[in-house]
Write a protein that holds these residues in place. Structure first.
Motif, PDB file in Angstrom:
ATOM      1  N   ALA A   3       5.427 -13.053 -16.211  1.00  0.00           N
ATOM      2  CA  ALA A   3       6.879 -13.200 -16.196  1.00  0.00           C
ATOM      3  C   ALA A   3       7.329 -13.724 -17.533  1.00  0.00           C
ATOM      4  CB  ALA A   3       7.308 -14.154 -15.079  1.00  0.00           C
ATOM      5  N   ASP A   4       8.613 -13.551 -17.774  1.00  0.00           N
ATOM      6  CA  ASP A   4       9.178 -14.024 -19.031  1.00  0.00           C
ATOM      7  C   ASP A   4       9.118 -15.548 -19.084  1.00  0.00           C
ATOM      8  OD1 ASP A   4      10.493 -14.145 -21.361  1.00  0.00           O
ATOM      9  OD2 ASP A   4      12.325 -13.181 -20.689  1.00  0.00           O
ATOM     10  N   ALA A   5       9.230 -16.080 -20.305  1.00  0.00           N
ATOM     11  CA  ALA A   5       9.281 -17.538 -20.448  1.00  0.00           C
ATOM     12  C   ALA A   5      10.507 -18.060 -19.724  1.00  0.00           C
ATOM     13  CB  ALA A   5       9.358 -17.897 -21.927  1.00  0.00           C
ATOM     14  N   ARG A   6      10.327 -19.181 -19.009  1.00  0.00           N
ATOM     15  CA  ARG A   6      11.437 -19.730 -18.241  1.00  0.00           C
ATOM     16  C   ARG A   6      11.620 -21.196 -18.599  1.00  0.00           C
ATOM     17  NH1 ARG A   6      10.093 -18.210 -12.185  1.00  0.00           N
ATOM     18  NH2 ARG A   6       7.964 -18.513 -12.859  1.00  0.00           N
ATOM     19  N   THR A   7      12.860 -21.620 -18.605  1.00  0.00           N
ATOM     20  CA  THR A   7      13.142 -23.009 -18.928  1.00  0.00           C
ATOM     21  C   THR A   7      14.354 -23.471 -18.151  1.00  0.00           C
ATOM     22  OG1 THR A   7      13.703 -24.557 -20.673  1.00  0.00           O
ATOM     23  CG2 THR A   7      14.527 -22.350 -20.939  1.00  0.00           C
ATOM     24  N   THR A 144      13.884  -4.029 -18.791  1.00  0.00           N
ATOM     25  CA  THR A 144      14.683  -4.528 -17.678  1.00  0.00           C
ATOM     26  C   THR A 144      15.772  -5.440 -18.206  1.00  0.00           C
ATOM     27  OG1 THR A 144      13.280  -6.458 -17.329  1.00  0.00           O
ATOM     28  CG2 THR A 144      12.687  -4.450 -16.139  1.00  0.00           C
ATOM     29  N   PHE A 145      16.856  -5.552 -17.448  1.00  0.00           N
ATOM     30  CA  PHE A 145      17.916  -6.497 -17.787  1.00  0.00           C
ATOM     31  C   PHE A 145      18.615  -6.922 -16.500  1.00  0.00           C
ATOM     32  CE2 PHE A 145      21.769  -4.031 -17.108  1.00  0.00           C
ATOM     33  CZ  PHE A 145      21.335  -2.714 -17.202  1.00  0.00           C
ATOM     34  N   GLY A 146      19.422  -7.965 -16.589  1.00  0.00           N
ATOM     35  CA  GLY A 146      20.105  -8.488 -15.417  1.00  0.00           C
ATOM     36  C   GLY A 146      21.605  -8.486 -15.577  1.00  0.00           C
ATOM     37  N   LEU A 147      22.312  -8.440 -14.430  1.00  0.00           N
ATOM     38  CA  LEU A 147      23.776  -8.557 -14.398  1.00  0.00           C
ATOM     39  C   LEU A 147      24.130  -9.715 -13.486  1.00  0.00           C
ATOM     40  CD1 LEU A 147      26.675  -7.535 -14.935  1.00  0.00           C
ATOM     41  CD2 LEU A 147      26.407  -6.046 -12.935  1.00  0.00           C
ATOM     42  N   PRO A 188      12.919 -10.345 -14.094  1.00  0.00           N
ATOM     43  CA  PRO A 188      13.591 -10.909 -12.910  1.00  0.00           C
ATOM     44  C   PRO A 188      13.423 -12.421 -12.804  1.00  0.00           C
ATOM     45  CG  PRO A 188      12.463  -8.868 -12.336  1.00  0.00           C
ATOM     46  CD  PRO A 188      12.074  -9.187 -13.745  1.00  0.00           C
ATOM     47  N   ALA A 189      12.227 -12.931 -13.104  1.00  0.00           N
ATOM     48  CA  ALA A 189      11.997 -14.370 -12.993  1.00  0.00           C
ATOM     49  C   ALA A 189      12.853 -15.147 -13.984  1.00  0.00           C
ATOM     50  CB  ALA A 189      10.521 -14.674 -13.207  1.00  0.00           C
ATOM     51  N   ALA A 190      12.919 -14.681 -15.232  1.00  0.00           N
ATOM     52  CA  ALA A 190      13.721 -15.375 -16.241  1.00  0.00           C
ATOM     53  C   ALA A 190      15.211 -15.257 -15.927  1.00  0.00           C
ATOM     54  CB  ALA A 190      13.422 -14.806 -17.616  1.00  0.00           C
ATOM     55  N   ALA A 191      15.640 -14.107 -15.401  1.00  0.00           N
ATOM     56  CA  ALA A 191      17.044 -13.946 -15.018  1.00  0.00           C
ATOM     57  C   ALA A 191      17.410 -14.917 -13.898  1.00  0.00           C
ATOM     58  CB  ALA A 191      17.302 -12.504 -14.585  1.00  0.00           C
ATOM     59  N   ALA A 192      16.491 -15.103 -12.932  1.00  0.00           N
ATOM     60  CA  ALA A 192      16.737 -16.049 -11.842  1.00  0.00           C
ATOM     61  C   ALA A 192      16.876 -17.479 -12.378  1.00  0.00           C
ATOM     62  CB  ALA A 192      15.611 -15.973 -10.823  1.00  0.00           C
ATOM     63  N   SER A 241      14.809  -8.151  -5.241  1.00  0.00           N
ATOM     64  CA  SER A 241      14.686  -7.731  -6.633  1.00  0.00           C
ATOM     65  C   SER A 241      13.245  -7.825  -7.077  1.00  0.00           C
ATOM     66  CB  SER A 241      15.562  -8.638  -7.511  1.00  0.00           C
ATOM     67  OG  SER A 241      15.455  -8.277  -8.852  1.00  0.00           O
ATOM     68  N   ARG A 242      12.754  -6.805  -7.716  1.00  0.00           N
ATOM     69  CA  ARG A 242      11.363  -6.773  -8.125  1.00  0.00           C
ATOM     70  C   ARG A 242      11.256  -6.104  -9.489  1.00  0.00           C
ATOM     71  NH1 ARG A 242      12.720  -3.035  -4.535  1.00  0.00           N
ATOM     72  NH2 ARG A 242      12.242  -0.859  -4.929  1.00  0.00           N
ATOM     73  N   PRO A 243      10.187  -6.351 -10.216  1.00  0.00           N
ATOM     74  CA  PRO A 243      10.038  -5.752 -11.536  1.00  0.00           C
ATOM     75  C   PRO A 243       9.915  -4.237 -11.439  1.00  0.00           C
ATOM     76  CG  PRO A 243       8.525  -7.587 -11.222  1.00  0.00           C
ATOM     77  CD  PRO A 243       9.117  -7.284  -9.903  1.00  0.00           C
ATOM     78  N   ALA A 244      10.324  -3.552 -12.471  1.00  0.00           N
ATOM     79  CA  ALA A 244      10.187  -2.102 -12.518  1.00  0.00           C
ATOM     80  C   ALA A 244       8.713  -1.729 -12.585  1.00  0.00           C
ATOM     81  CB  ALA A 244      10.916  -1.551 -13.755  1.00  0.00           C
ATOM     82  N   PRO A 245       8.318  -0.607 -11.945  1.00  0.00           N
ATOM     83  CA  PRO A 245       6.921  -0.201 -11.979  1.00  0.00           C
ATOM     84  C   PRO A 245       6.507   0.204 -13.376  1.00  0.00           C
ATOM     85  CG  PRO A 245       8.291   1.512 -10.987  1.00  0.00           C
ATOM     86  CD  PRO A 245       9.159   0.310 -11.160  1.00  0.00           C
ATOM     87  N   ALA A 246       5.226   0.006 -13.663  1.00  0.00           N
ATOM     88  CA  ALA A 246       4.697   0.365 -14.977  1.00  0.00           C
ATOM     89  C   ALA A 246       4.658   1.874 -15.112  1.00  0.00           C
ATOM     90  CB  ALA A 246       3.288  -0.203 -15.142  1.00  0.00           C
TER      91      ALA A 246
END
Length: 576
Positions: A3-7, A144-147, A188-192, A241-246
């Motif tokens: 997952a992306d870096a989260r803070t 991927t991106f989020g709205l 998705p994780a970083a967007a959350a 919501s789930r990550p896009a398939p590879a």
């Protein structure tokens, strides 16, 4: 990284440092406090959480004050700085832009100009257009991106929303007491986590999140999903919501041909960071003295990026006359000006799908800075003489030898443009700080020059090697290349001191006195610039074009500096 870096939300202050996290094909940046401690690791209780299995729960501690330090907290996979593993519990001093490897992830502390950029709050019309363009771009490149949709009756909700998201995200007004945010290149994780940061910044706010492509592949579907979740309702027929398939098999990654780049000494960290940054789409600013190899590093980044199969288009902003810059960058329509017999796409349009490299971006005139900023924000270009804009998909790399924060303070460079182009800053050290590279580079340049002359590669004598190693190289790699090419042409079987300008190279370097204040700094800088110009003109026999090329500036800039320093132009002197 999985997952992306989260803070979690950290206090943002003007001029505060930021942390760039690079790994797993993702580049994320996070605000840091100006002072205090920041713990980084996998644990949700960390100040900066990075959800990667190679990290320990509490991996490292950053201490931020007048002197910055980093301390390994007994991690399993270690913390490495400059290739050396840190001893657990022993703080190590850390400098800005110095790359640190924690597990399989790279982190870098960077600083921007002392003033914070002002966030633009876009109208819904522009935001909707930007969302549609992002759907098209993400579909093409597989990101991927989020709205986000946010509702709150708090008086300063718009400012709090803007402060809780990243600098690269787009914030718009959807309706009274309701805002929308486009979270670019985010998992998705970083967007959350960004949604949680908004909830923490605005207690009681309603927040709805939709992800591309899991929740929709077009602007209408994503907007409907975000609106439904804003109201607390699940989207009909939609799962979590789930990550896009590879991507499936059968589509091999395009072959990338990278330029040769030295990876010795101080350049190891620079190249390691460049390799990580190359995998994303974030804008990169490359800084360093003239002739250090900024363009080569830009080529290296493009060659290792997902855009390597598409064009890398270059423009030297200092070498292009100002009247032609707008047409070169944005293109023109037929009849837009005298001589425009046919319509012509500009460099930005030609680079669609690829990368644009703007060398010496600090030389851009103010009017062009405004138009370039609009392109960076809207991803659209308007040809000279055109009425309808054209959408483009490009990544921006830029380089400069100037101190852009100083130019911002002096009003010569736009602060908002600086923040757009400097998503990540890479500093290329001068050749005098990279002595291990001098002889390998000299041998490589000799080999290339000899191949062009259809001659065997000459050896470099011990005396010549000693001379090369003892010289301070004010012209950096460019000066070394020119000197070796000349020596290869003049030598028989080996390059010796006779083919090198040993009269100049043998002069001992005079240590410059330490400046006593801002005024003294300016005086010394002017003196050094004047000396460099005089030396370049002497080496070129008074040829201003050759001297400008050696100095890494345009001929127009050189003539301006001759007048500034009260130096006679060689051509004028010969006419007396």
């Amino acid at each position: 990284m999985d997952a992306d870096a989260r803070t979690r939300s950290l206090v943002r202050r003007p001029g505060a440092p930021r942390l760039a996290v690079i790994g797993g094909g993702v580049v994320a940046t996070h605000a840091l406090p100006t002072a205090g401690e920041v713990v980084i690791g996998r644990d949700p209780g960390c100040d900066v959480r990075i959800d990667d299995p190679s990290l320990s729960r509490r991996h490292v501690r950053l201490r931020l004050a007048d002197g910055m330090t980093i301390e390994d907290l007994g991690s399993s996979n270690g913390t490495f700085v400059a290739g050396r593993r840190l001893d657990p519990g022993v703080p190590r001093s850390l400098t800005t832009d110095e790359i640190v490897t924690i597990g399989g992830v790279g982190i870098v502390v960077q600083r921007h100009a002392p003033l914070a950029p002002q966030r633009t709050l876009w109208g819904h019309g522009y935001f909707e257009l930007r969302l549609a363009e992002e759907c098209t771009r993400a579909q093409r490149v597989g990101t991927t991106f989020g709205l986000l949709r946010v509702r709150s009756v708090e008086r300063d909700a718009a400012q709090r929303v803007s402060g809780a998201v990243r600098d690269i995200d787009v914030v718009g007004t959807y309706a009274p007491h309701e805002w929308e945010v486009l979270l670019l290149d985010v998992s998705p994780a970083a967007a959350a986590d960004l949604a949680d940061a908004i909830r923490a910044a605005i207690p009681g706010a309603a927040v709805g999140l939709a992800m591309f492509p899991a929740d929709g592949r077009d602007a209408w579907s994503l907007g409907s999903c975000a609106a439904a979740r804003l109201a607390g309702k699940p989207r009909p027929g939609a799962g979590a919501s789930r990550p896009a398939p590879a991507p499936g098999p059968g589509k091999p990654e395009p072959r990338r041909v990278a330029p040769a780049l030295a990876v010795l000494g101080p350049m190891q960290g620079v190249v390691a960071l460049a390799d990580r940054v190359a995998l994303g789409n974030i804008s990169v600013l490359i800084v360093g003295e003239a002739g250090v190899g900024k363009e080569v590093l830009a080529e290296h980044i493009h060659a290792r990026s997902p855009r390597s199969a598409h064009p890398l288009v270059k423009l030297n902003c200092a070498a292009t006359p100002e009247p032609l810059l707008e047409s070169e960058l944005f293109g023109h329509e037929k009849g837009a000006f005298t001589g425009a017999a046919v319509s012509r796409p500009g460099l930005l349009e030609q680079a669609d799908g690829g990368t644009v490299f703007l060398d010496e971006i600090g030389e851009l005139p103010p009017a062009i800075q405004v138009k370039l900023l609009r392109v960076l924000e809207q991803r659209q270009i308007l040809r000279v003489g055109a009425l309808k804009p054209r959408a483009i998909d490009v990544r921006f790399l830029a380089a400069t030898h100037r101190d852009l924060p100083v130019a911002i303070a002096a009003g010569r460079f736009r602060e908002d443009l600086y923040f757009r182009v400097a998503g990540v800053t890479l500093r290329v050290p001068p050749l005098r700080e990279r002595p291990d590279e001098i002889l390998p580079l000299a041998e490589r340049f000799a080999e290339r020059a000899a191949a062009g002359l259809s001659r065997p590669t000459p050896a470099i004598s011990p005396a010549a090697r000693e001379l090369l190693l003892g010289y301070r190289w004010p012209g950096n790699v460019r000066e070394l290349r020119n000197m070796i090419e000349r020596a290869t042409l003049l030598c028989d079987k080996a390059i010796d001191v006779g083919q090198l300008p040993d009269d100049r190279m043998s002069r001992p370097a005079v240590a410059a006195p330490q400046p006593s204040g801002p005024g003294e700094v300016r005086v010394q800088a002017d003196a050094l610039e004047r000396q460099a110009i005089e030396s370049a003109l002497a080496r070129s026999g008074g040829n201003q074009t050759a001297a400008a090329r050696e100095l890494g500036i345009s001929r127009r800039t050189l003539t301006s500096k001759l007048d500034q320093h009260g130096l006679d132009r060689p051509r004028k002197r010969r006419q007396r």
